[in-house]
Design a protein around this motif. Structure first.
Motif, short mmCIF file in Angstrom:
data_model
loop_
_atom_site.label_atom_id
_atom_site.label_comp_id
_atom_site.label_asym_id
_atom_site.label_seq_id
_atom_site.Cartn_x
_atom_site.Cartn_y
_atom_site.Cartn_z
N MET A 111 0.90 -1.19 0.08
CA MET A 111 -0.05 0.08 -0.16
C MET A 111 1.13 1.44 0.00
SD MET A 111 -3.09 -1.06 2.65
CE MET A 111 -3.68 -2.86 2.26
N GLU A 112 0.58 1.94 -1.02
CA GLU A 112 1.68 3.09 -1.00
C GLU A 112 1.08 4.39 -0.12
OE1 GLU A 112 1.69 4.16 -5.32
OE2 GLU A 112 2.66 2.43 -5.74
N GLY A 113 1.72 5.38 -0.07
CA GLY A 113 1.41 6.60 0.75
C GLY A 113 1.38 6.62 2.08
N GLU A 114 0.43 7.10 3.04
CA GLU A 114 0.39 7.30 4.18
C GLU A 114 0.06 5.75 4.74
OE1 GLU A 114 -2.28 10.41 5.76
OE2 GLU A 114 -3.07 9.92 4.04
N HIS A 115 0.69 5.68 6.05
CA HIS A 115 0.60 4.38 6.86
C HIS A 115 -1.25 4.10 7.20
CE1 HIS A 115 1.28 1.30 9.70
NE2 HIS A 115 1.05 1.91 10.81
N ARG A 116 -1.33 3.21 6.56
CA ARG A 116 -2.92 2.73 6.82
C ARG A 116 -3.31 1.84 8.03
NH1 ARG A 116 -5.98 4.56 2.97
NH2 ARG A 116 -5.06 5.76 1.15
N ARG A 117 -4.40 1.80 8.56
CA ARG A 117 -4.66 1.14 9.58
C ARG A 117 -6.07 0.77 9.69
NH1 ARG A 117 -1.70 4.92 14.22
NH2 ARG A 117 -3.06 6.39 13.39
N ILE A 118 -6.31 -0.30 10.65
CA ILE A 118 -7.71 -0.84 10.54
C ILE A 118 -8.32 -0.38 12.00
CG2 ILE A 118 -8.99 -3.02 10.62
CD1 ILE A 118 -6.97 -4.50 9.17
N PRO A 119 -9.46 -0.09 11.96
CA PRO A 119 -10.04 0.71 13.22
C PRO A 119 -10.36 -0.61 13.98
CG PRO A 119 -11.32 0.99 11.57
CD PRO A 119 -10.41 0.52 10.93
N LEU A 120 -10.61 -0.39 15.51
CA LEU A 120 -11.42 -1.21 16.46
C LEU A 120 -12.49 -0.47 16.86
CD1 LEU A 120 -11.33 -3.57 18.50
CD2 LEU A 120 -9.93 -2.13 19.99
N CYS A 121 -13.68 -1.04 16.40
CA CYS A 121 -14.89 -0.33 16.79
C CYS A 121 -15.69 -1.09 17.76
CB CYS A 121 -15.80 -0.30 15.43
SG CYS A 121 -14.83 0.61 13.96
N PHE A 122 -16.29 -0.28 18.70
CA PHE A 122 -17.29 -0.85 19.67
C PHE A 122 -18.53 -0.17 19.81
CE2 PHE A 122 -18.71 -1.10 24.18
CZ PHE A 122 -19.18 -2.50 24.23
N LYS A 123 -19.53 -0.86 19.95
CA LYS A 123 -20.86 -0.12 20.05
C LYS A 123 -21.46 -0.53 21.22
CE LYS A 123 -23.70 0.36 16.16
NZ LYS A 123 -23.96 1.75 16.51
N SER A 124 -22.42 0.40 21.76
CA SER A 124 -23.34 0.16 23.05
C SER A 124 -24.67 1.02 22.66
CB SER A 124 -22.46 0.69 24.11
OG SER A 124 -23.37 0.59 25.36
N ASP A 125 -25.58 0.05 23.30
CA ASP A 125 -26.89 0.57 23.34
C ASP A 125 -27.00 1.61 24.48
OD1 ASP A 125 -27.66 -0.88 21.24
OD2 ASP A 125 -28.99 -1.95 22.23
N VAL A 126 -27.90 2.85 24.33
CA VAL A 126 -28.14 3.63 25.55
C VAL A 126 -29.53 3.51 25.81
CG1 VAL A 126 -25.77 4.73 25.54
CG2 VAL A 126 -27.99 5.67 24.10
N PRO A 127 -30.24 3.90 26.94
CA PRO A 127 -31.47 3.93 27.15
C PRO A 127 -32.22 5.12 26.31
CG PRO A 127 -30.44 5.14 28.94
CD PRO A 127 -29.38 4.57 27.87
#
Length: 618
Positions: A111-127
């Motif tokens: 992969m060329e250019g900037e350093h690429r990364r994979i995000p860590l995504c967490f989801k929570s329900d709220v009332p």
């Protein structure tokens, strides 16, 4: 009051739970504690969990950016798992660098250019909808460089370095609110909260979520302000971003941001399409509302600066005050546009910025003069040196770096304009501004991600037939916009989320704006069809124009026979000069009969356009 603590790690997380509990500030009240392991993927039944490619593919609502973290894989990886969660006594994590290396090894293309990364995504329900104070804990092994924390729809919460062997905590206040997603006609209820960590080895050790009673900053605007989604593997320089999703990085945790700006909106369509109704429903006395429009208004006769634009802004100010909400007007962010004849800056939004200043003076409403700040920066920096702040080949829309930088101008203006205001609420807003997180610059060349060759052919004739089967009213004359939509589907391109204002008669809120932008970016539109920067998207399409679109789409996926556009054919004296190479190529590859029997000047029907797209077989 709702209060929930998530503790992350392997199955035996007792060590982690102790560390997380000790690290969270003001943790005196009893909170429900939930253990989260790497196998916990979000589902509505569970009410919490990670969001990865797997459950995003399985759950339709997880694929709507505005209802989630606004992260998704680039389209050629959408059938592939990239996020492999792991856990230990210090939390849950991804080996982002390792996964990128695996992709490069699999495809054989670094992969060329900037350093690429994979995000860590967490989801929570709220009332319920409202504001929530969120404290993220990360217990580190070694140093973590260039860590980014986003909340909600990719709103900036933190970026910077975290030292090794430490317990890092950061607290943000996040607004959860209903939204009208892009491409939808109705409001979607949203009662979920997203936290995303981006790093070489992103980790989450603990998350504390608490209801918060504090003012909210509502934002109304267009694509230069909105919460833009981002593809991953992620690089900030090739991710669209509005300053509205970065301004949260300049506020402390005493207020929250609720961004309802959308691509293509005007002062009129923000109300007409239901976005303002959400602001009216949820804003309360003591809240704020920022209004920044003009990029799309200027294309409509009904929204001239001293006409509909002015009256609409004045109405928003009046209605906000009637609800006890404090309005602020933001002058439109400047474009990176220059005059070709003498190389001087071309200010396309001057009269709209002037109207904002006039309204501010006449109605006594604070005006954030982003136009002046951004224009002065572009002029001082220069056309070429300013480009790293914009999405590649775009002169209107910023990337993440540019949006953060421009949000800094907004923050400066808030302090300048509101710090000495008579109303205590405006002074409170100024007091909530921090210095941000420092300078955010590219760590490599800004280069859009390139699709690996191994993913070149992903759809066959049956898939194309399915895409085109949605076309109705086949006997009606085809227009340019509809034909472009068919061609980019056939060529397996995707409409863009934003529109770059290339054509003065294509307004961003129109359904076809993203299609036209995609076609322009991929070389499907021959500029011979454009006069005075007007494309005429709803003009009926002739056969020779259809062949031009089709051949350019064909060339994006297959190689034309050698010299087929240069060899004379029977149609040479029956078509326009611009169309001749396309007509020759179309006859050579079998898109039209080679015997000269096709009338190239007549308008084609939608059904004929569908059949020709099927013949492309790419």
């Amino acid at each position: 009051m709702f209060r929930k603590k998530y503790v992350f790690g392997a199955e035996n997380g007792s060590v982690l739970e102790k560390a997380a509990s000790a690290s969270v500030k003001n943790d005196d009240c009893l909170a429900e504690t939930v253990s989260v392991t790497p196998g916990n993927l979000y589902s509505p039944d569970k009410g919490f969990g990670f969001v990865t490619e797997k459950n995003r593919r399985e759950q339709e609502l997880l694929r709507i950016p505005e209802l989630n973290s606004a992260f998704d894989t680039v389209y050629w990886y959408q059938d592939r798992d990239l996020s492999f969660l792991q856990g230990d006594s210090k939390g849950c994590f991804l080996d982002s660098d390792g996964e990128i290396a695996g992709l490069e090894e699999m495809t054989g293309e670094p992969m060329e250019g900037e350093h690429r990364r994979i995000p860590l995504c967490f989801k929570s329900d709220v009332p319920c909808q409202g504001n929530y104070r969120v404290t993220v804990t990360i217990h580190t092994d070694g140093p973590m460089k260039n860590v980014i924390i986003f909340t909600g729809r990719r709103r900036l919460g933190f970026f910077g370095d975290i030292p090794g062997d430490t317990t890092f905590t950061h607290t943000m206040t996040v607004n959860v609110c209903d939204i009208v997603p892009r491409g939808k006609n109705e409001c979607y209820e949203d009662k979920t909260l997203d936290v995303t960590v981006v790093a070489d080895r992103p980790r989450i050790s603990g998350i504390l979520v608490e209801e918060a009673d504090c003012p909210t900053v509502y934002i109304a605007g267009d694509s230069t302000v909105t919460d833009q989604s981002a593809d991953y593997p992620y690089a900030p320089g090739t991710s669209y971003s509005g300053w509205g999703q970065m301004i949260s990085g300049y506020f402390n945790d005493k207020l929250a941001v609720s961004n309802h700006a959308h691509s293509g909106l005007t002062t009129a369509s923000f109300r007409q399409q239901g976005h303002y109704a959400i602001v009216e429903k949820y804003s309360r006395s003591g809240d704020y509302c920022f209004f920044q429009f003009a990029h799309n208004d200027q294309k409509l006769d009904s929204l001239k600066a001293q006409g509909g634009y002015r009256s609409n802004l004045e109405r928003y100010v009046k209605e906000s005050r009637e609800r006890g909400v404090f309005p602020l007007i933001v002058t439109p962010i400047a474009r990176n546009t220059w005059k070709g004849n003498d190389g001087t800056y071309n200010d396309l939004l001057e009269e709209y910025a002037e109207v904002c200043l006039q309204i501010g003076q006449e109605l006594g409403v604070p005006v954030i003069d982003l136009h002046r700040h951004s224009m002065e920066f572009i002029i001082k920096t220069g056309r070429e040196a300013s480009k790293p702040c914009f999405f590649p080949n775009d002169y209107t829309h910023s990337n993440d770096y540019g949006a953060y930088f421009m949000a800094g101008f907004v923050a400066e203006e808030i302090v300048r304009v509101c710090g000495s205001a008579q109303e205590p609420a405006y002074r409170l807003l100024a007091d909530s501004v921090t210095q941000g997180f420092g300078v955010w610059k590219p760590d490599g060349r800004i280069v859009p991600p390139q699709k690996p060759k191994m993913f070149e052919e992903v759809a066959g004739p049956e898939e194309v037939k399915k895409l085109l089967s949605e076309v109705d009213k086949l006997e009606e004359p085809a227009d340019r916009a509809s034909v472009l939509d068919m061609v980019i589907k056939t060529a397996r391109f995707f409409p863009t989320n934003v529109y770059n204002d290339m054509f003065t008669d294509v307004v961003g809120h129109e359904w076809y704006a993203g299609t036209v932008e995609c076609a322009y970016q991929n070389g499907i539109i021959d500029m011979a069809l454009v006069q005075n920067r007007e494309f005429h998207p709803l003009q009926p399409v002739t056969m020779e124009e259809l062949l031009m679109f089709a051949i350019n789409g064909y060339k994006s996926r297959k190689t034309l026979p050698e010299s087929c556009g240069e060899t004379a054919c029977v149609y040479d004296d029956r078509c326009s000069d611009f169309a001749r190479p396309y007509v020759r190529a179309a006859a050579a590859v079998g898109l039209i009969a080679a015997d000269g029997s096709v009338d190239l000047k007549r308008v084609v029907t939608r059904g004929e356009a569908v059949e020709l797209c099927r013949k492309m077989n790419i």
